[in-house]
Motif scaffolding. Structure first.
Motif, PDB file in Angstrom:
ATOM      1  N   GLY A 196       1.139  -0.870  -0.025  1.00  0.00           N
ATOM      2  CA  GLY A 196       0.024   0.157   0.101  1.00  0.00           C
ATOM      3  C   GLY A 196       1.106   1.216  -0.071  1.00  0.00           C
ATOM      4  N   PRO A 197       0.672   2.460   0.072  1.00  0.00           N
ATOM      5  CA  PRO A 197       1.034   3.715   0.282  1.00  0.00           C
ATOM      6  C   PRO A 197       2.447   3.894   0.993  1.00  0.00           C
ATOM      7  N   ASP A 198       1.926   2.692   2.658  1.00  0.00           N
ATOM      8  CA  ASP A 198       3.308   2.909   3.192  1.00  0.00           C
ATOM      9  C   ASP A 198       4.363   2.340   2.672  1.00  0.00           C
ATOM     10  N   CYS A 199       3.912   1.518   2.176  1.00  0.00           N
ATOM     11  CA  CYS A 199       5.159   0.260   1.515  1.00  0.00           C
ATOM     12  C   CYS A 199       5.671   0.735   0.915  1.00  0.00           C
ATOM     13  N   LYS A 200       7.578   0.698   1.433  1.00  0.00           N
ATOM     14  CA  LYS A 200       8.394   1.025   0.444  1.00  0.00           C
ATOM     15  C   LYS A 200       9.239   0.095  -0.371  1.00  0.00           C
ATOM     16  N   GLN A 201       9.027  -0.429  -0.291  1.00  0.00           N
ATOM     17  CA  GLN A 201       9.494  -1.703  -1.148  1.00  0.00           C
ATOM     18  C   GLN A 201       7.874  -2.126  -1.589  1.00  0.00           C
ATOM     19  N   PRO A 202       7.134  -2.428  -2.567  1.00  0.00           N
ATOM     20  CA  PRO A 202       5.892  -3.433  -2.883  1.00  0.00           C
ATOM     21  C   PRO A 202       6.571  -4.356  -3.668  1.00  0.00           C
ATOM     22  N   TYR A 203       6.502  -5.315  -3.919  1.00  0.00           N
ATOM     23  CA  TYR A 203       5.861  -6.481  -4.148  1.00  0.00           C
ATOM     24  C   TYR A 203       5.381  -7.120  -5.308  1.00  0.00           C
ATOM     25  N   SER A 204       5.746  -8.091  -6.403  1.00  0.00           N
ATOM     26  CA  SER A 204       5.387  -7.922  -7.501  1.00  0.00           C
ATOM     27  C   SER A 204       4.900  -9.315  -7.850  1.00  0.00           C
ATOM     28  N   ALA A 205       3.513  -9.763  -7.196  1.00  0.00           N
ATOM     29  CA  ALA A 205       4.359 -11.629  -6.689  1.00  0.00           C
ATOM     30  C   ALA A 205       2.545 -11.873  -7.413  1.00  0.00           C
ATOM     31  N   SER A 206       2.991 -13.276  -8.108  1.00  0.00           N
ATOM     32  CA  SER A 206       2.178 -14.150  -8.898  1.00  0.00           C
ATOM     33  C   SER A 206       0.701 -13.896  -8.782  1.00  0.00           C
ATOM     34  N   ILE A 207       0.424 -14.846  -9.342  1.00  0.00           N
ATOM     35  CA  ILE A 207      -1.345 -14.925  -8.593  1.00  0.00           C
ATOM     36  C   ILE A 207      -1.408 -16.534  -7.559  1.00  0.00           C
ATOM     37  N   LEU A 208      -0.547 -16.814  -8.187  1.00  0.00           N
ATOM     38  CA  LEU A 208      -0.267 -18.596  -7.821  1.00  0.00           C
ATOM     39  C   LEU A 208       0.989 -18.646  -6.629  1.00  0.00           C
ATOM     40  N   ASN A 209       0.856 -18.872  -5.104  1.00  0.00           N
ATOM     41  CA  ASN A 209       1.972 -19.107  -4.461  1.00  0.00           C
ATOM     42  C   ASN A 209       1.951 -19.724  -3.150  1.00  0.00           C
ATOM     43  N   ILE A 210       2.845 -20.475  -3.188  1.00  0.00           N
ATOM     44  CA  ILE A 210       3.220 -21.385  -2.312  1.00  0.00           C
ATOM     45  C   ILE A 210       3.191 -21.279  -0.444  1.00  0.00           C
ATOM     46  N   SER A 211       1.510 -21.914  -0.030  1.00  0.00           N
ATOM     47  CA  SER A 211       1.234 -21.299   1.689  1.00  0.00           C
ATOM     48  C   SER A 211       2.727 -21.808   2.195  1.00  0.00           C
ATOM     49  N   ALA A 212       2.130 -21.441   3.757  1.00  0.00           N
ATOM     50  CA  ALA A 212       3.025 -21.606   4.583  1.00  0.00           C
ATOM     51  C   ALA A 212       3.273 -23.170   4.875  1.00  0.00           C
ATOM     52  N   MET A 213       4.381 -22.949   5.342  1.00  0.00           N
ATOM     53  CA  MET A 213       4.792 -24.775   5.572  1.00  0.00           C
ATOM     54  C   MET A 213       6.492 -25.039   5.773  1.00  0.00           C
ATOM     55  N   SER A 214       6.785 -25.366   7.168  1.00  0.00           N
ATOM     56  CA  SER A 214       7.350 -24.808   7.802  1.00  0.00           C
ATOM     57  C   SER A 214       8.959 -25.785   7.743  1.00  0.00           C
ATOM     58  N   PHE A 215       9.760 -25.881   7.403  1.00  0.00           N
ATOM     59  CA  PHE A 215      10.346 -26.774   7.201  1.00  0.00           C
ATOM     60  C   PHE A 215      11.455 -27.542   8.732  1.00  0.00           C
ATOM     61  N   GLY A 216      10.685 -28.610   9.182  1.00  0.00           N
ATOM     62  CA  GLY A 216      10.506 -29.011  10.094  1.00  0.00           C
ATOM     63  C   GLY A 216       8.455 -29.919   9.593  1.00  0.00           C
TER      64      GLY A 216
END
Ligand SMILES: Cc1cc2nc3c(=O)[nH]c(=O)nc-3n(C[C@H](O)[C@H](O)[C@H](O)COP(=O)(O)O)c2cc1C
Length: 509
Positions: free
Chosen positions: A146-166
């Motif tokens: 958003g406007p307060d973010c200094k390093q916006p990221y261009s993301a794909s519409i599909l990404n890998i969800s959270a799953m830990s090493f463990g």
């Protein structure tokens, strides 16, 4: 033990005599083998009678053991002999096969027509257009920040969800990360922190759970210095505060002791071999105001990277309160991840997986309309997670209000997961969800990284085809009206919101 030995000896002699009398022992070729088997069976039978833990074995020595044997392989029996193409759970055989085929880059078409009963109530479909278009060539991406973010990221519409090493093996994490690098999508670390296996070059969304693994002080609280060290790493593109997870909302993460190896314990700053249950909620904040202030703190400490939070919605009024706190303090997250109660996990109490939290569809509609109502949606990206495996499930989530999707178990399938349902035991046969070094060796990183990449590429392509069928070029053009059964969903939305907000959703830009 002595008593047992005597009993088995006795039983053995009795059986031997019977056997010799029946067969004429000296003429029988495999006599010794059969004698050995008889001995073992008599030993087992006596043991069954004397042990006190299992009534079935005491009452039905030897044969009673089959009950435990079949019980232990019941997922396999279910999957190989009983399950139909559409009935398997959590994911049907058809869906698993789709993920495998897309991962292997082989023919992903389906013969003869649908096997689903489309007259059932849960049928949801796309209202396609007569004026269908060719699928677009360009990548489908969404800018997070958003406007307060200094390093916006261009993301794909599909990404890998959270799953830990463990919860996952090091080989699985490395393969996911390499796949993410090649396909230019992000890899969420899960709450276990950033491990060396996350540093294969793929973009990261660093998740911070209630255990603060990776940014944890001696008392288990949040450590600003350790946080900053990792937050400013180039590969960390987004940071996600985990409030809760669909498979166990209100319950902390669980790492079974058998999976807590020396290496994992060191990365997390915990004791090796112990079962780690993270606290059910955060100690760094305790109300909506403190949550948004924590977001602000992370934003500053990370030099302005996108900061968001993940939750499974339970009490809708609490979500509403967080939105009010955003407005009151003018602090907004850059993204919110909505996890449905149908979500997956490495390990969770059954009651939490089966009976706590809102499923993704109503939660997503609710979150989207609440952000719209407060007129803050423009600055916040909504990420949907919960069984986003087929292109349709992704398109449906976007139509219900999401900007992007995260997927966990679909990417596990791309790694070779066979839905053996053993993630909590350290005996995952495919080497995906285990810390057993022999089992994880079976997962060849280079081969599976390619499959992760293929799965993403082919699924996003299938999304483009569905968009084309609807006459669209980007997922942002979808709305609830594009779904059959959309009217029922509008009815659901009406329950919570005035018509004006719903109209806004129908015409979302
Ligand atoms: C093996 C495994 C480990 C997971 N670990 C985490 C975790 O560390 N943090 C988290 O927020 N969610 C975790 N999840 C939940 C997923 O990130 C996701 O929210 C959920 O599984 C729904 O997505 P899916 O249906 O695509 O699997 C885990 C899920 C699985 C299957």
């Amino acid at each position: 033990m002595r008593r047992m030995f005597l009993f088995s000896l006795l039983a053995f002699f009795a059986l031997t005599l019977l056997f010799m009398w029946l067969t004429g022992f000296s003429e029988f070729r495999f006599g010794y083998v059969i004698l050995g088997i008889l001995f073992l069976l008599s030993f087992l039978g006596v043991y069954d009678v004397l042990q006190k833990k299992h009534a079935i074995r005491r009452n039905f020595p030897v044969v009673g053991n089959f009950r435990y044997l079949f019980e232990s392989i019941s997922p396999e029996i279910q999957q190989y002999f009983i399950e139909s193409n559409t009935s398997g759970r959590p994911f049907s055989r058809n869906l698993r096969a789709l993920a495998y085929r897309r991962s292997k880059n082989v023919n992903d078409t389906h013969p003869f027509g649908t096997q689903r009963d489309i007259h059932l109530e849960d049928y949801i479909a796309l209202r396609h257009s007569i004026y269908a278009k060719k699928p677009v060539e360009e990548d489908l991406r969404v800018l997070v920040g958003g406007p307060d973010c200094k390093q916006p990221y261009s993301a794909s519409i599909l990404n890998i969800s959270a799953m830990s090493f463990g919860s996952l093996s090091s080989n699985a994490i490395s393969a996911l990360n390499r796949g993410a690098l090649k396909g230019e999508f992000y890899h969420n670390t899960g709450e276990g922190g950033i491990s060396p296996y996350h540093m294969e070059g793929g973009d990261l969304c660093w998740q911070i759970g209630t255990g603060y693994f990776g940014c944890r002080n001696e008392t288990g609280g949040f450590d600003e210095v350790k946080f900053r060290e990792k937050a400013i790493l180039t590969k960390v593109k987004m940071i996600e505060i985990k409030l809760s997870q669909g498979a166990k909302p209100g319950h902390g993460g669980v790492l079974p002791g058998v999976k807590n190896t020396k290496e994992i314990a060191e990365i997390r700053g915990v004791k090796e071999g112990t079962t780690i249950v993270s606290p059910p909620s955060h100690t760094a904040f305790g109300n909506p105001k403190e949550l948004v202030q924590f977001i602000q703190k992370l934003r500053e400490l990370s030099d302005g990277k996108p900061i968001g939070f993940k939750l499974c919605i339970g009490r809708t009024e609490e979500f509403e309160d967080i939105c009010k706190a955003m407005l009151e303090h003018s602090i907004y997250p850059d993204f919110i991840t909505i996890d449905g109660a149908e979500g997956g996990t490495g390990a969770a109490p059954l009651e939490f997986s089966d009976s706590v939290g809102l499923p993704l569809e109503p939660a997503l509609i609710f979150a989207r309309l609440t952000l719209d109502k407060h007129r803050i949606k423009d600055r916040i990206r909504l990420i949907a997670s919960g069984k986003a495996l087929s292109a349709f499930s992704i398109v449906k989530n976007m139509a219900l209000g999401a900007d992007m999707c995260n997927s966990a178990r679909a990417f596990m399938f791309s790694l070779g997961c066979i839905q053996a349902l053993r993630c909590n035991t350290n005996s995952c046969p495919t080497g995906v969800a285990t810390q057993d070094k022999h089992l994880k060796k079976g997962l060849v990183i280079t081969d599976k990284a390619e499959r992760v990449y293929n799965f993403h590429k082919n699924t996003v392509h299938a999304v483009k085809e569905l968009l084309g069928a609807s006459g669209y070029s980007h997922t942002s053009e979808l709305s609830i009206r594009d779904l059959v059964r959309g009217d029922e969903m509008v009815e659901f939305a009406n329950h919570f919101f005035p018509d004006s907000v719903i109209n806004h959703l129908h015409h979302k830009s």
